[in-house]
Design an enzyme around this catalytic site. Structure first.
Site, PDB file in Angstrom:
ATOM      1  N   ARG A  56      29.927  58.943   6.246  1.00 26.30           N
ATOM      2  CA  ARG A  56      29.539  59.908   7.519  1.00 26.30           C
ATOM      3  C   ARG A  56      30.669  59.906   8.388  1.00 26.30           C
ATOM      4  O   ARG A  56      31.483  59.276   8.681  1.00 26.30           O
ATOM      5  CB  ARG A  56      28.152  59.540   8.167  1.00 26.30           C
ATOM      6  CG  ARG A  56      28.205  57.987   8.794  1.00 26.30           C
ATOM      7  CD  ARG A  56      28.296  58.335  10.299  1.00 26.30           C
ATOM      8  NE  ARG A  56      28.349  56.866  10.935  1.00 26.30           N
ATOM      9  CZ  ARG A  56      29.590  56.385  11.483  1.00 26.30           C
ATOM     10  NH1 ARG A  56      30.584  56.991  11.037  1.00 26.30           N
ATOM     11  NH2 ARG A  56      29.621  55.387  12.022  1.00 26.30           N
ATOM     12  N   ARG A  90      30.188  53.539   3.320  1.00 28.40           N
ATOM     13  CA  ARG A  90      29.544  52.249   3.080  1.00 28.40           C
ATOM     14  C   ARG A  90      29.443  52.049   1.469  1.00 28.40           C
ATOM     15  O   ARG A  90      29.134  52.833   0.881  1.00 28.40           O
ATOM     16  CB  ARG A  90      28.454  52.231   3.622  1.00 28.40           C
ATOM     17  CG  ARG A  90      27.225  50.998   3.602  1.00 28.40           C
ATOM     18  CD  ARG A  90      26.188  51.162   4.342  1.00 28.40           C
ATOM     19  NE  ARG A  90      26.542  50.960   5.653  1.00 28.40           N
ATOM     20  CZ  ARG A  90      25.553  51.588   6.595  1.00 28.40           C
ATOM     21  NH1 ARG A  90      24.519  51.931   6.209  1.00 28.40           N
ATOM     22  NH2 ARG A  90      25.994  51.287   7.825  1.00 28.40           N
ATOM     23  N   GLU A 152      36.324  52.898   9.095  1.00 26.46           N
ATOM     24  CA  GLU A 152      35.776  51.660   8.760  1.00 26.46           C
ATOM     25  C   GLU A 152      34.983  51.930   7.349  1.00 26.46           C
ATOM     26  O   GLU A 152      34.027  52.592   7.104  1.00 26.46           O
ATOM     27  CB  GLU A 152      34.729  51.603   9.910  1.00 26.46           C
ATOM     28  CG  GLU A 152      33.913  50.347   9.612  1.00 26.46           C
ATOM     29  CD  GLU A 152      32.846  49.980  10.586  1.00 26.46           C
ATOM     30  OE1 GLU A 152      33.133  49.254  11.662  1.00 26.46           O
ATOM     31  OE2 GLU A 152      31.710  50.464  10.285  1.00 26.46           O
ATOM     32  N   ALA A 164      19.869  45.176   5.845  1.00 31.42           N
ATOM     33  CA  ALA A 164      20.531  45.728   7.111  1.00 31.42           C
ATOM     34  C   ALA A 164      20.024  46.982   7.602  1.00 31.42           C
ATOM     35  O   ALA A 164      19.858  47.438   8.645  1.00 31.42           O
ATOM     36  CB  ALA A 164      22.180  46.065   6.806  1.00 31.42           C
TER      37      ALA A 164
HETATM   38  P1  0O2 Z   1      25.914  52.497  13.308  1.00 31.79           P
HETATM   39  O1  0O2 Z   1      24.971  53.569  14.069  1.00 31.79           O
HETATM   40  O2  0O2 Z   1      25.515  51.842  11.985  1.00 31.79           O
HETATM   41  O3  0O2 Z   1      27.269  53.393  13.493  1.00 31.79           O
HETATM   42  P2  0O2 Z   1      31.997  48.531  17.310  1.00 31.79           P
HETATM   43  O4  0O2 Z   1      31.160  49.019  16.056  1.00 31.79           O
HETATM   44  O5  0O2 Z   1      33.460  48.775  17.221  1.00 31.79           O
HETATM   45  O6  0O2 Z   1      31.615  48.842  18.460  1.00 31.79           O
HETATM   46  P3  0O2 Z   1      31.274  45.821  16.547  1.00 31.79           P
HETATM   47  O7  0O2 Z   1      29.974  45.579  16.901  1.00 31.79           O
HETATM   48  O8  0O2 Z   1      32.375  44.668  17.072  1.00 31.79           O
HETATM   49  O9  0O2 Z   1      32.250  46.921  17.300  1.00 31.79           O
HETATM   50  O10 0O2 Z   1      31.542  46.159  15.013  1.00 31.79           O
HETATM   51  P4  0O2 Z   1      31.112  45.596  13.705  1.00 31.79           P
HETATM   52  O11 0O2 Z   1      30.579  44.188  13.881  1.00 31.79           O
HETATM   53  O12 0O2 Z   1      32.220  45.811  12.757  1.00 31.79           O
HETATM   54  O13 0O2 Z   1      29.940  46.331  13.574  1.00 31.79           O
HETATM   55  C1  0O2 Z   1      29.994  47.811  13.426  1.00 31.79           C
HETATM   56  C2  0O2 Z   1      28.898  48.335  12.577  1.00 31.79           C
HETATM   57  O14 0O2 Z   1      28.317  47.288  11.631  1.00 31.79           O
HETATM   58  C3  0O2 Z   1      27.627  48.910  13.365  1.00 31.79           C
HETATM   59  O15 0O2 Z   1      27.758  50.195  13.707  1.00 31.79           O
HETATM   60  C4  0O2 Z   1      26.745  48.840  12.078  1.00 31.79           C
HETATM   61  O16 0O2 Z   1      26.613  50.005  11.310  1.00 31.79           O
HETATM   62  C5  0O2 Z   1      26.994  47.545  11.349  1.00 31.79           C
HETATM   63  N1  0O2 Z   1      26.409  46.107  11.796  1.00 31.79           N
HETATM   64  C6  0O2 Z   1      26.946  45.224  12.726  1.00 31.79           C
HETATM   65  N2  0O2 Z   1      26.185  44.339  12.985  1.00 31.79           N
HETATM   66  C7  0O2 Z   1      25.037  44.860  12.522  1.00 31.79           C
HETATM   67  C8  0O2 Z   1      23.695  44.346  12.543  1.00 31.79           C
HETATM   68  O17 0O2 Z   1      23.456  42.999  13.023  1.00 31.79           O
HETATM   69  N3  0O2 Z   1      22.839  44.921  11.936  1.00 31.79           N
HETATM   70  C9  0O2 Z   1      22.805  46.174  11.433  1.00 31.79           C
HETATM   71  N4  0O2 Z   1      21.685  46.683  10.795  1.00 31.79           N
HETATM   72  N5  0O2 Z   1      24.112  46.640  11.237  1.00 31.79           N
HETATM   73  C10 0O2 Z   1      24.911  46.127  11.890  1.00 31.79           C
HETATM   74  P5  0O2 Z   1      27.170  50.578  15.038  1.00 31.79           P
HETATM   75  O18 0O2 Z   1      27.998  51.394  15.762  1.00 31.79           O
HETATM   76  O19 0O2 Z   1      26.685  49.334  15.698  1.00 31.79           O
HETATM   77  O20 0O2 Z   1      26.000  51.515  14.216  1.00 31.79           O
END
Ligand code: 0O2
Length: 236
Positions: A56, A90, A152, A164
């Site tokens: 996406r 993903r 990413e 997840a």
């Molecule tokens: P979305 O809606 O999936 O895009 P950043 O993403 O740069 O603000 P962060 O949190 O350090 O910073 O990045 P990280 O840890 O690499 O996580 C990025 C993405 O991984 C998240 O994107 C989620 O898609 C996934 N993710 C990370 N932690 C979790 C978790 O605890 N549970 C689930 N289900 N997914 C997780 P976004 O932007 O948060 O959300």
């Protein structure tokens, strides 16, 4: 709104839509790379390490919300560098070993620069989240030359992905304020998913270890094979 303000708003809109377009291109490039890896693996080993691929590009609204949340300036170059998940891919694999293998194959490619790897499989998040995250920079070839674009890539097993997506739904449902009982149950479920992953992997390697690579060359049908034979006879 003054004419100058309208003009600068127009310019900003153009910059943003160009940024999103470049991220759509990087997704296309990555999907091609991943499909090639998948097909080549199938061809060489009759084995597919990749079960599913999804992708996406962040919607303009969700991108702007993130820019705002992070307190970033509305500068395209800053946003390009700091928001690393505008383009997201993903990959789900059957086994843990495959997740590392796919990551290795991707990051070994000459035109990919690894910005950051987060290994939440080796070091799960406290809530139990497991996944491999790679922030990669890939050149997108535009009319004016190559432009490096960040994406990413999340790579995980089917069990990790199942967990997840459930956790994400629960998190969303409770608006981040998940009851302690559910947090505990989710952590237990993450451990159970991990145990399942490891048992399945062990079973799989018991069955497959030492099995020779099979390259059937099936895409050469009998007619093509006959032509190949005739040509090789002529050359020999
Ligand atoms: P979305 O809606 O999936 O895009 P950043 O993403 O740069 O603000 P962060 O949190 O350090 O910073 O990045 P990280 O840890 O690499 O996580 C990025 C993405 O991984 C998240 O994107 C989620 O898609 C996934 N993710 C990370 N932690 C979790 C978790 O605890 N549970 C689930 N289900 N997914 C997780 P976004 O932007 O948060 O959300």
């Amino acid at each position: 709104m003054s004419p100058q303000q309208i003009e600068s708003l127009r310019a900003l809109r153009l910059d943003f839509s160009r940024l999103l377009m470049q991220h759509r291109f990087v997704v296309d490039e990555m999907l091609t790379k991943i499909s090639i890896l998948r097909e080549e693996s199938l061809h060489a080993h009759s084995y597919n390490p990749i079960e599913h691929i999804s992708s996406r590009v962040k919607s303009p609204r969700s991108l702007l919300q993130k820019v705002h949340r992070r307190g970033l300036p509305l500068e395209i170059d800053v946003i390009r560098q700091k928001i690393t998940d505008i383009a997201g891919i993903r990959i789900t694999c059957s086994f843990i070993a495959d997740t590392y293998h796919v990551l290795e194959l991707l990051t070994a490619q000459d035109d990919i620069r690894v910005v950051e790897i987060k290994d939440y499989i080796a070091r799960p998040k406290p809530n139990g989240y497991r996944s491999l995250h790679a922030i990669l920079e890939v050149p997108v070839f535009l009319r004016g030359g190559p432009v490096p674009v960040i994406c990413e890539v999340q790579i995980r097993t089917i069990a990790m992905d199942f967990w997840a997506s459930l956790e994400h739904k629960i998190h969303y449902k409770f608006n981040g304020d998940v009851p302690a009982r559910l947090i505990e149950e989710l952590a237990e479920a993450a451990d159970a998913a991990d145990q399942l992953d490891r048992r399945m992997e062990q079973l799989h390697s018991e069955v497959h270890d030492g099995a020779p690579d099979i390259d059937s060359g099936e895409d050469f049908d009998d007619e093509a094979l006959r032509i190949l034979w005739d040509l090789s006879m002529r050359e020999g």
